[in-house]
Design a protein around this motif. Structure first.
Motif, mmCIF file in Angstrom:
data_model
loop_
_atom_site.group_PDB
_atom_site.id
_atom_site.type_symbol
_atom_site.label_atom_id
_atom_site.label_comp_id
_atom_site.label_asym_id
_atom_site.label_seq_id
_atom_site.Cartn_x
_atom_site.Cartn_y
_atom_site.Cartn_z
ATOM 1 N N ILE A 112 70.639 32.391 52.817
ATOM 2 C CA ILE A 112 72.013 31.944 52.548
ATOM 3 C C ILE A 112 73.007 32.914 53.177
ATOM 4 O O ILE A 112 73.984 32.491 53.822
ATOM 5 N N GLY A 113 72.781 34.202 53.004
ATOM 6 C CA GLY A 113 73.668 35.185 53.633
ATOM 7 C C GLY A 113 73.658 35.074 55.147
ATOM 8 O O GLY A 113 74.701 35.191 55.803
ATOM 9 N N ASP A 114 72.488 34.830 55.729
ATOM 10 C CA ASP A 114 72.398 34.682 57.178
ATOM 11 C C ASP A 114 73.181 33.460 57.652
ATOM 12 O O ASP A 114 73.868 33.509 58.681
ATOM 13 N N LYS A 124 82.710 20.953 54.799
ATOM 14 C CA LYS A 124 82.760 22.200 54.049
ATOM 15 C C LYS A 124 81.424 22.495 53.381
ATOM 16 O O LYS A 124 80.640 21.592 53.095
ATOM 17 N N TRP A 125 81.185 23.778 53.147
ATOM 18 C CA TRP A 125 80.070 24.232 52.335
ATOM 19 C C TRP A 125 80.620 24.824 51.045
ATOM 20 O O TRP A 125 81.464 25.721 51.088
ATOM 21 N N LEU A 126 80.161 24.321 49.923
ATOM 22 C CA LEU A 126 80.443 24.949 48.634
ATOM 23 C C LEU A 126 79.264 25.855 48.326
ATOM 24 O O LEU A 126 78.136 25.387 48.166
ATOM 25 N N VAL A 127 79.522 27.150 48.255
ATOM 26 C CA VAL A 127 78.462 28.143 48.086
ATOM 27 C C VAL A 127 78.599 28.785 46.711
ATOM 28 O O VAL A 127 79.653 29.336 46.381
ATOM 29 N N THR A 128 77.552 28.703 45.914
ATOM 30 C CA THR A 128 77.541 29.324 44.592
ATOM 31 C C THR A 128 76.388 30.310 44.523
ATOM 32 O O THR A 128 75.238 29.961 44.816
ATOM 33 N N LEU A 129 76.702 31.550 44.149
ATOM 34 C CA LEU A 129 75.712 32.604 43.961
ATOM 35 C C LEU A 129 75.644 32.955 42.483
ATOM 36 O O LEU A 129 76.634 32.840 41.759
ATOM 37 N N SER A 130 74.479 33.383 42.024
ATOM 38 C CA SER A 130 74.316 33.685 40.607
ATOM 39 C C SER A 130 73.462 34.920 40.408
ATOM 40 O O SER A 130 72.653 35.290 41.266
ATOM 41 N N GLY A 131 73.654 35.544 39.250
ATOM 42 C CA GLY A 131 72.835 36.680 38.860
ATOM 43 C C GLY A 131 72.937 36.886 37.367
ATOM 44 O O GLY A 131 73.974 36.600 36.761
ATOM 45 N N SER A 132 71.866 37.376 36.760
ATOM 46 C CA SER A 132 71.867 37.586 35.317
ATOM 47 C C SER A 132 72.346 39.004 34.995
ATOM 48 O O SER A 132 72.789 39.746 35.874
ATOM 49 N N ARG A 133 72.278 39.370 33.728
ATOM 50 C CA ARG A 133 72.796 40.653 33.255
ATOM 51 C C ARG A 133 72.287 41.803 34.134
ATOM 52 O O ARG A 133 71.102 41.905 34.412
ATOM 53 N N GLY A 134 73.218 42.647 34.540
ATOM 54 C CA GLY A 134 72.864 43.773 35.387
ATOM 55 C C GLY A 134 72.830 43.448 36.860
ATOM 56 O O GLY A 134 72.617 44.354 37.682
ATOM 57 N N GLY A 135 73.062 42.204 37.214
ATOM 58 C CA GLY A 135 73.025 41.832 38.622
ATOM 59 C C GLY A 135 73.893 40.641 38.947
ATOM 60 O O GLY A 135 73.572 39.848 39.830
ATOM 61 N N ARG A 136 75.020 40.507 38.234
ATOM 62 C CA ARG A 136 75.913 39.379 38.483
ATOM 63 C C ARG A 136 76.746 39.606 39.734
ATOM 64 O O ARG A 136 77.109 40.741 40.058
ATOM 65 N N PRO A 137 77.105 38.538 40.442
ATOM 66 C CA PRO A 137 77.998 38.679 41.594
ATOM 67 C C PRO A 137 79.428 38.960 41.136
ATOM 68 O O PRO A 137 79.833 38.563 40.042
ATOM 69 N N SER A 138 80.179 39.623 41.993
ATOM 70 C CA SER A 138 81.571 39.949 41.670
ATOM 71 C C SER A 138 82.505 38.956 42.346
ATOM 72 O O SER A 138 82.080 38.107 43.129
ATOM 73 N N ALA A 180 77.058 39.956 51.321
ATOM 74 C CA ALA A 180 76.053 40.980 51.035
ATOM 75 C C ALA A 180 75.223 40.596 49.817
ATOM 76 O O ALA A 180 74.001 40.796 49.796
ATOM 77 N N PHE A 181 75.879 40.034 48.787
ATOM 78 C CA PHE A 181 75.142 39.598 47.612
ATOM 79 C C PHE A 181 74.186 38.466 47.993
ATOM 80 O O PHE A 181 73.031 38.432 47.537
ATOM 81 N N ALA A 182 74.653 37.542 48.835
ATOM 82 C CA ALA A 182 73.796 36.436 49.263
ATOM 83 C C ALA A 182 72.554 36.950 49.970
ATOM 84 O O ALA A 182 71.457 36.384 49.830
#
Length: 465
Positions: free
Chosen positions: A279-281, A247-261, A269-271
């Protein structure tokens, strides 16, 4: 020989049955009969639990933490690997883009080996190891209401379980309840002054999802890490952590104004919107196994217990209950394991029931906490709104130096070893200022920068790129 107080074996209470609590219980069991108090029901097998929501996001155990863990529980890393964890050499086993934009070359380095697995597997393996000790007892579904005693000394706790409230005495009480610790309240209730606290909140949000890795990638596919740039908000980053069971555990992050949903349809798309879309690819060829989970509990928060003018005998605080960090840097587990090592060092010299023992524990536990704190907030303080005051000129100069050190590490294997000594918490940050490192940062010859992620042709083909 076991310690004895007035003809009886000492008693210790550990509040919290997570990794820190279990490691502390293992150390204390050499000196006392230990009871671990846990509000949850702890699963016997690797599985999520309510009291550890952060387990659903990516964790790394840096080599400094691996060494501490092995020192505390000899053979534990072999047992983790037998259950699916991986020893990953850093940087040859990692594809990483630095916050300042450089891709690290994958220099061979056998010294720095991180332990990679799910947090559920890590905790379950440690828990099984510790709870088989005859002097360790677990009480689940039990809540700590207050400390018993005074500002001079803690004599036990007041608990509540299904049968009601009751008092339980102990020679030493250790708080290992993590970020949710109520120790500041417990201490003021005893008459101590408020503890000094500091918060650095970059406003980062996390979104994580587990994928089935493409079968062709095999067991040795590298960690892939695109780090956020705090100087270009909203800082976005992400990591693919190959864990057990393919398995792959994938964590995405973003600060104020650009956080992932938490919208599943937006995850890839966020990746692809990160500073590089690799990462998205890679996710395009992987099968999602879970829905997206999110959190915004990522602030760095430190409590300076060691600075209180007085400290009660019989009470100590360890792990995330002292300080919690932005998980992106991966130092929380390492700092916690090293803090328990400091507990063991103190108990090797001081009896568990001695009045000064708790004070020594608290001061020694602050050492790895301080290093992890400096590593985390050095970057997070640069995010707009992270602190009440803008970074000072000295702090900005330090950040610029770190960028230069990272640039050197990305292109010079010797500089990288020094950088990793610090990042893995094997050496203090002052190591970066040693003459040999300063020479490599400012004058040393460096290889050209890479223009893309250093995946091998075989890795690209296996991942369908």
């Amino acid at each position: 020989m076991p310690e004895r107080t007035s003809g009886r074996r000492p008693a210790a209470l550990v509040i919290g049955g997570g990794m820190t609590g279990m490691l502390a219980a293992a150390v204390l069991s050499d000196h006392a009969d230990v009871t671990v108090i846990e509000s949850d029901v702890l699963p016997g097998l690797p599985a999520p639990r309510k009291g550890l929501p952060q387990a659903r996001h990516a964790h790394l155990l840096w080599s400094g933490g691996v060494r501490a863990l092995e020192d505390l529980l000899p053979g534990i890393t072999d047992r983790l690997v037998a259950r699916g964890a991986r020893r990953v050499p850093i940087m040859s086993g990692m594809v990483s883009k630095a916050p300042s934009g450089q891709w690290f070359r994958r220099f061979e380095n056998a010294h720095h080996v991180n332990l990679v697995c799910s947090r559920d597997l890590l905790d379950a393996t440690i828990r099984a190891e510790v709870l088989q000790r005859p002097r360790v007892t677990l009480r689940e579904r039990t809540e700590l209401l207050a400390l018993e005693g005074s500002a001079d000394g803690v004599t036990g706790v007041r608990l509540r379980d299904a049968e009601g409230a009751a008092a339980l005495s102990a020679d030493l009480v250790v708080d290992a309840t993590g970020r949710a610790s109520r120790a500041p309240v417990w201490l003021t209730d005893l008459g101590l002054p408020p503890v000094q606290e500091k918060v650095v909140d970059a406003g980062v949000g996390y979104a994580s999802r587990i994928y089935r890795a493409p079968a062709s990638t095999g067991e040795d596919f590298p960690i892939v890490n695109v780090q956020a740039d705090p100087t270009r908000p909203p800082g976005r980053g992400g990591i693919i952590l190959p864990i057990e069971e393919g398995k792959w555990l994938v964590t995405l992050s973003g600060s104020r104004g650009g956080r992932p949903s938490r919208d599943n349809a937006e995850f890839v798309a966020f990746a692809r919107s990160l500073p590089h879309p690799v990462i998205g690819d890679l996710l395009a060829g992987a099968e999602p196994l879970t829905d997206v989970v999110t959190t915004r509990s990522t602030a760095n928060k430190r409590r300076y217990y060691e600075k209180l003018p007085g400290w009660p005998a019989g009470f100590a605080v360890l792990g995330d209950a002292i300080a919690g960090y932005n998980p992106v840097y991966g130092h929380g587990l390492t700092a916690a394991a090293q803090g328990v090592l400091e507990l063991r060092k103190v108990l090797a010299r001081h009896a568990i029931a001695s009045p000064e023992t708790a004070r020594h524990i608290q001061r020694r536990a602050a050492r790895p906490v301080g290093q992890a704190w400096d590593l985390a907030v050095g970057q997070d303080a640069l995010y707009p709104g992270a602190t009440d005051e803008a970074p000072s000129g000295l702090e900005r100069a330090a950040a610029r130096f770190i960028d230069r050190a990272v640039d050197a590490g990305a292109r010079d294997p010797r500089a990288l070893r020094v950088l990793l000594d610090v990042m893995s918490m094997e050496r203090p940050p002052a190591r970066l200022l040693a003459p040999d490192m300063l020479f490599r940062v400012f004058l040393g010859r460096k290889l050209p920068l890479l223009d893309g992620p250093p995946l091998t042709e075989a890795e690209r083909k296996a991942a369908g790129l």
